[in-house]
Design a protein around this motif. Structure first.
Motif, mmCIF file in Angstrom:
data_model
loop_
_atom_site.group_PDB
_atom_site.id
_atom_site.type_symbol
_atom_site.label_atom_id
_atom_site.label_comp_id
_atom_site.label_asym_id
_atom_site.label_seq_id
_atom_site.Cartn_x
_atom_site.Cartn_y
_atom_site.Cartn_z
ATOM 1 N N SER A 1 1.937 -12.107 -7.447
ATOM 2 C CA SER A 1 0.607 -12.820 -6.917
ATOM 3 C C SER A 1 1.326 -13.217 -5.733
ATOM 4 N N GLN A 2 2.309 -12.704 -5.634
ATOM 5 C CA GLN A 2 3.305 -13.042 -3.695
ATOM 6 C C GLN A 2 3.576 -11.548 -3.421
ATOM 7 N N VAL A 3 3.542 -10.410 -4.458
ATOM 8 C CA VAL A 3 2.905 -8.999 -3.873
ATOM 9 C C VAL A 3 1.595 -9.120 -3.382
ATOM 10 N N ALA A 4 0.591 -9.680 -4.761
ATOM 11 C CA ALA A 4 -0.934 -9.701 -4.000
ATOM 12 C C ALA A 4 -1.394 -10.189 -2.399
ATOM 13 N N ALA A 5 -0.527 -11.452 -2.540
ATOM 14 C CA ALA A 5 -1.162 -12.146 -1.020
ATOM 15 C C ALA A 5 -0.359 -11.549 -0.137
ATOM 16 N N ALA A 6 0.946 -10.704 -0.321
ATOM 17 C CA ALA A 6 1.243 -9.885 0.669
ATOM 18 C C ALA A 6 0.831 -9.197 1.078
ATOM 19 N N LEU B 1 -2.758 -9.713 2.894
ATOM 20 C CA LEU B 1 -1.844 -10.277 4.318
ATOM 21 C C LEU B 1 -1.951 -8.763 5.523
ATOM 22 N N ALA B 2 -1.545 -7.673 4.296
ATOM 23 C CA ALA B 2 -0.750 -7.092 5.214
ATOM 24 C C ALA B 2 -2.113 -5.570 6.109
ATOM 25 N N PHE B 3 -2.796 -6.195 4.639
ATOM 26 C CA PHE B 3 -4.776 -6.007 4.647
ATOM 27 C C PHE B 3 -5.054 -5.890 6.053
ATOM 28 N N GLU C 1 -6.946 -1.146 11.650
ATOM 29 C CA GLU C 1 -8.073 -1.215 11.479
ATOM 30 C C GLU C 1 -8.680 -2.660 11.443
ATOM 31 N N SER C 2 -8.183 -3.393 10.367
ATOM 32 C CA SER C 2 -8.826 -4.551 10.183
ATOM 33 C C SER C 2 -9.139 -5.670 11.449
#
Length: 118
Positions: free
Chosen positions: A4-9, A12-14, A19-20
């Motif tokens: 979940s920490q990796v997914a959150a990171a 946030l990177a996205f 582009e975002s």
């Protein structure tokens, strides 16, 4: 939990990638939070189409500066500096007096929390 920490990171990177950030700025009129977005093709086209979107970017380029290290690295210094600035602006306190009052507290925080690790 690590997944979940990796997914959150990753999320946030996205959210903060060029582009975002450019898309968000283009869609809302808010200033881009990345230099790369300001200089992107998306924002260049937006600035040509809607020049007023560029106003804040141009103004901040002349006025903004990197945040003071003491605000970042000395625990509580940011709040103390804000208190002094409030005293000056709202209460009309003499700047020398306002900053002399907080200086010992900032110096103590530095000597206890930063200096031992240098």
């Amino acid at each position: 939990m690590f997944g979940s920490q990796v997914a959150a990171a990753m999320f946030l990177a996205f959210l903060t990638n060029t582009e975002s950030t450019a898309y968000f700025s283009q869609s809302t009129g808010y200033m881009p939070v990345r230099t790369s977005a300001v200089e992107s093709e998306t924002m260049t086209a937006t600035y040509e189409e809607t020049p007023q979107f560029r106003t804040a970017v141009d103004q901040l380029a002349d006025k903004a500066r990197i945040q003071d290290d003491v605000r970042v690295f000395v625990p509580g210094a940011d709040a103390l500096l804000n208190d002094a600035i409030e005293q000056i602006v709202i209460e009309g306190t003499d700047p020398r007096t306002a900053f002399e009052e907080i200086a010992p507290q900032i110096e103590t925080a530095y000597s206890e929390n930063v200096e031992p690790y240098l």
